[in-house]
Design a protein around this motif. Structure first.
Motif, mmCIF file in Angstrom:
data_model
loop_
_atom_site.group_PDB
_atom_site.id
_atom_site.type_symbol
_atom_site.label_atom_id
_atom_site.label_comp_id
_atom_site.label_asym_id
_atom_site.label_seq_id
_atom_site.Cartn_x
_atom_site.Cartn_y
_atom_site.Cartn_z
ATOM 1 N N LYS A 391 0.847 -1.193 0.000
ATOM 2 C CA LYS A 391 0.000 0.000 0.000
ATOM 3 C C LYS A 391 0.885 1.248 0.000
ATOM 4 C CE LYS A 391 -3.871 -2.193 2.422
ATOM 5 N NZ LYS A 391 -4.791 -2.125 3.594
ATOM 6 N N PRO A 392 1.334 1.679 -1.173
ATOM 7 C CA PRO A 392 2.225 2.852 -1.225
ATOM 8 C C PRO A 392 1.593 4.111 -0.664
ATOM 9 C CG PRO A 392 1.464 2.227 -3.428
ATOM 10 C CD PRO A 392 1.074 1.115 -2.518
ATOM 11 N N GLU A 393 0.257 4.199 -0.656
ATOM 12 C CA GLU A 393 -0.405 5.381 -0.117
ATOM 13 C C GLU A 393 -0.138 5.549 1.377
ATOM 14 O OE1 GLU A 393 -3.493 2.023 0.039
ATOM 15 O OE2 GLU A 393 -1.895 2.719 -1.316
ATOM 16 N N LYS A 394 0.225 4.464 2.060
ATOM 17 C CA LYS A 394 0.541 4.551 3.487
ATOM 18 C C LYS A 394 1.831 5.336 3.744
ATOM 19 C CE LYS A 394 -2.817 1.967 5.228
ATOM 20 N NZ LYS A 394 -3.816 2.501 6.188
ATOM 21 N N GLU A 395 2.630 5.526 2.698
ATOM 22 C CA GLU A 395 3.888 6.244 2.864
ATOM 23 C C GLU A 395 3.719 7.758 2.760
ATOM 24 O OE1 GLU A 395 7.178 4.663 0.688
ATOM 25 O OE2 GLU A 395 6.521 2.579 0.929
ATOM 26 N N THR A 396 2.541 8.215 2.365
ATOM 27 C CA THR A 396 2.300 9.664 2.295
ATOM 28 C C THR A 396 2.147 10.226 3.701
ATOM 29 O OG1 THR A 396 -0.091 9.324 2.097
ATOM 30 C CG2 THR A 396 1.168 9.467 0.060
ATOM 31 N N ILE A 397 2.451 11.501 3.831
ATOM 32 C CA ILE A 397 2.385 12.114 5.154
ATOM 33 C C ILE A 397 0.925 12.304 5.575
ATOM 34 C CG2 ILE A 397 4.625 13.228 5.016
ATOM 35 C CD1 ILE A 397 3.267 15.807 4.289
ATOM 36 N N ARG A 398 0.687 12.144 6.871
ATOM 37 C CA ARG A 398 -0.657 12.300 7.439
ATOM 38 C C ARG A 398 -0.891 13.769 7.813
ATOM 39 N NH1 ARG A 398 0.416 6.738 10.432
ATOM 40 N NH2 ARG A 398 -0.848 5.353 9.100
ATOM 41 N N PRO A 399 -2.166 14.131 8.039
ATOM 42 C CA PRO A 399 -2.475 15.557 8.262
ATOM 43 C C PRO A 399 -1.710 16.196 9.411
ATOM 44 C CG PRO A 399 -4.489 14.340 7.797
ATOM 45 C CD PRO A 399 -3.396 13.312 7.913
ATOM 46 N N HIS A 400 -1.493 15.447 10.517
ATOM 47 C CA HIS A 400 -0.886 16.104 11.679
ATOM 48 C C HIS A 400 0.580 16.463 11.453
ATOM 49 C CE1 HIS A 400 0.134 11.861 12.384
ATOM 50 N NE2 HIS A 400 0.944 12.199 13.361
ATOM 51 N N PHE A 401 1.185 15.990 10.371
ATOM 52 C CA PHE A 401 2.527 16.466 10.021
ATOM 53 C C PHE A 401 2.517 17.985 9.852
ATOM 54 C CE2 PHE A 401 5.683 17.826 6.932
ATOM 55 C CZ PHE A 401 6.839 17.208 7.383
ATOM 56 N N TYR A 402 1.462 18.497 9.226
ATOM 57 C CA TYR A 402 1.349 19.938 8.966
ATOM 58 C C TYR A 402 1.406 20.729 10.265
ATOM 59 C CZ TYR A 402 -0.534 24.145 6.612
ATOM 60 O OH TYR A 402 -0.716 25.402 6.091
ATOM 61 N N SER A 403 0.558 20.373 11.219
ATOM 62 C CA SER A 403 0.457 21.165 12.447
ATOM 63 C C SER A 403 1.675 20.995 13.346
ATOM 64 C CB SER A 403 -0.820 20.813 13.203
ATOM 65 O OG SER A 403 -0.844 19.432 13.545
ATOM 66 N N PHE A 404 2.081 19.743 13.575
ATOM 67 C CA PHE A 404 3.198 19.540 14.494
ATOM 68 C C PHE A 404 4.503 20.054 13.912
ATOM 69 C CE2 PHE A 404 6.621 17.115 16.516
ATOM 70 C CZ PHE A 404 6.367 17.434 17.842
#
Length: 514
Positions: A391-404
């Motif tokens: 599942k290559p999509e699992k390697e994309t960054i999750r939303p909380h990367f932005y805030s933290f």
């Protein structure tokens, strides 16, 4: 947290429940203030940075736990490839963490052939890559061992020869490999909890730590690396004695006080979380810094309606996915987690802790078993999403990367933290940070309410050349990598400017040059 022995001990206060019930009843019956001659004073909407009141003189940093992928290398036959290392390096280059915690087990490193063996080069690659990145980027590292194989809690014993090897390994990393980024070391992870190496036995942790320190002195390491502790996980005030006993029994052998916290979301609204932090902080000796070595949300530690709903949602997600381990926070995939996480981080900072490490960077770090099919989902991504799960999509960054990332990037080592007078508005938190004449102001709103507040600095200064970032659910600005972009630039605020704060958002103003 990593070993899955978190306890569901943390309840919301009775006062909060009673107040909530009272509000519901009053609302339901539509009571009129005049009927009871109640005069409700309008709350101040002034948010004031108190430049004359320094809360923390020199902040160590915000960051993440980044463990050396022991199962991927040892059991899954999935060593991290250069392309994935480089992908992570690029992301961390944006996040700019100043403080990283790295924990391993001797059995996954130098003692892989047996508890009494010592092979410093065994299973080294993952750890070496992580430490080299920290070395190259001037990141403070708090290194540690899970502590298993080094103590026998049931018989109140420590294994001195194995602790000797642990000190030898630290010497190998610091003096042979040259990793001067390692500034702190913890001997046993979360020793107050059942299921940890110490299994709640204070004397075992104390004796192991004292022995480790003495061997550090013998090796001349004590001038380069300091001990942190007691590294306990707190859920109520039952373990406050670990702090006072540490000061009494170990004194200056402990340089940095370190605790872990996984509160309920409800406790962040009730004030109970700040009270818990205060109970532990108040027992720590003056003149020594304190950090949160792990923080995050387990979503199983509260008993409000909100917390129970979050817990049920998390459990349903875990039970419906065979590739997710039981010790997981599946809500990391949701936008709102990024607001909650920063709200928790800001409360830690405003409680006087000089550093905070979020558990954790990457799902691929740990699995509940050796199969790699029950990952502990907590991270900002799963760097082995493609290789391990297809599942290559699992390697994309999750939303909380932005805030933290914003809170980490603009709160660098040595930052000064000012006290902020925050309006008493539900869910609102703020911090003010300054370093070398540059500022970062972060305002987080965990509530569903929209606020208009008046921002100022108490000395009348106006901040200029500011970038404004907003972490919001829809239409947040990012570059091609998914990294935050400012909504506005070259702004000036500071003399009573009215600022609009949308529901469930993080707003960051900064004039740092990067």
């Amino acid at each position: 947290m990593k070993k899955g022995y978190i306890k569901t001990r943390y309840k919301l206060s009775l006062l909060f429940v009673v107040i909530t019930y009272f509000v519901i009843i009053m609302t339901a019956f539509g009571c009129d203030d005049d009927e009871y001659d109640v005069k409700i004073e309008e709350q101040s909407k002034d948010l004031v940075v108190k430049t004359g009141e320094v809360l923390i003189e020199s902040y160590i940093g915000n960051g993440v736990q980044w463990d050396p992928y022991p199962q991927a290398y040892r059991y899954w036959n999935q060593p991290i490839q250069d392309a994935d290392w480089n992908k992570m390096y690029t992301r961390l280059d944006y996040m700019k963490p100043s403080f990283i915690r790295v924990v391993f087990g001797s059995y996954d490193k130098y003692a892989i052939s047996g508890a009494d063996n010592y092979e410093p080069t065994a299973m080294y690659e993952g750890l070496g890559k992580i430490l080299q990145y920290c070395q190259d980027n001037d990141i403070t590292v708090m290194l540690g061992d899970w502590g298993y194989n080094q103590v026998d809690s049931g018989n109140d014993m420590i294994f001195e020869s194995r602790i000797d090897n642990a000190v030898n390994y630290l010497d190998y990393l610091v003096n042979t490999q040259g990793f001067t980024c390692i500034k702190y070391y913890t001997t046993i992870n979360e020793p107050n909890l059942n299921g940890s190496a110490a299994n709640g036995n204070y004397n075992v942790w104390k004796n192991a730590t004292a022995y480790f320190y003495d061997k550090m002195v013998d090796a001349g390491l004590d001038s380069k690396v300091k001990l942190a502790g007691p590294d306990i996980a707190i859920f109520n005030d039952n373990d406050v004695s670990w702090i006072s006993n540490t000061e009494t029994d170990l004194g200056n052998k402990i340089d940095l006080y370190d605790i872990h916290t996984y509160p309920s979301k409800g406790s962040l609204f009730s004030g109970e979380f700040e009270a818990l932090l205060k109970a532990y902080k108040s027992q720590m000796p003056e003149g020594k810094q304190a950090v949160i070595g792990e923080f995050g949300f387990k979503y199983e530690t509260g008993f409000s309606v909100m917390d129970m709903e979050l817990s049920n949602e998390n459990l349903n997600n875990i039970n419906s996915d065979p590739f997710v381990g039981t010790d997981s926070n599946t809500l990391v995939d949701q936008y709102i987690h990024g607001v909650d996480l920063v709200g928790l981080n800001l409360k830690i900072i405003n409680s006087g802790f000089a550093g905070a490490i979020n558990w954790n960077l990457d799902d691929a770090m740990h699995s509940s078993s050796n199969t790699g099919q029950d990952l502990k989902v907590w991270g900002y991504w799963n760097i082995l999403g493609d290789e391990l799960l297809g599942k290559p999509e699992k390697e994309t960054i999750r939303p909380h990367f932005y805030s933290f990332s914003l809170i980490s990037r603009y709160m660098q080592k040595g930052s000064k933290v000012y006290k902020v007078e925050v309006p008493k508005l539900v869910g609102l938190d703020a911090i003010a940070v300054e370093k070398d004449g540059k500022y970062m102001i972060a305002i987080n709103n965990m509530s569903i309410n929209e606020y208009n507040i008046n921002f100022s600095l108490d000395n009348g200064t106006e901040l200029s050349g500011l970038k404004k970032f907003i972490y919001k659910e829809d239409n947040r600005l990012t570059d091609a990598n998914g990294f935050p972009l400012p909504e506005e630039q070259n702004l000036s605020i500071g003399k009573g400017n009215e600022i609009n704060i949308k529901p469930q958002t993080l707003t960051v103003y900064t004039n740092f040059d990067f």
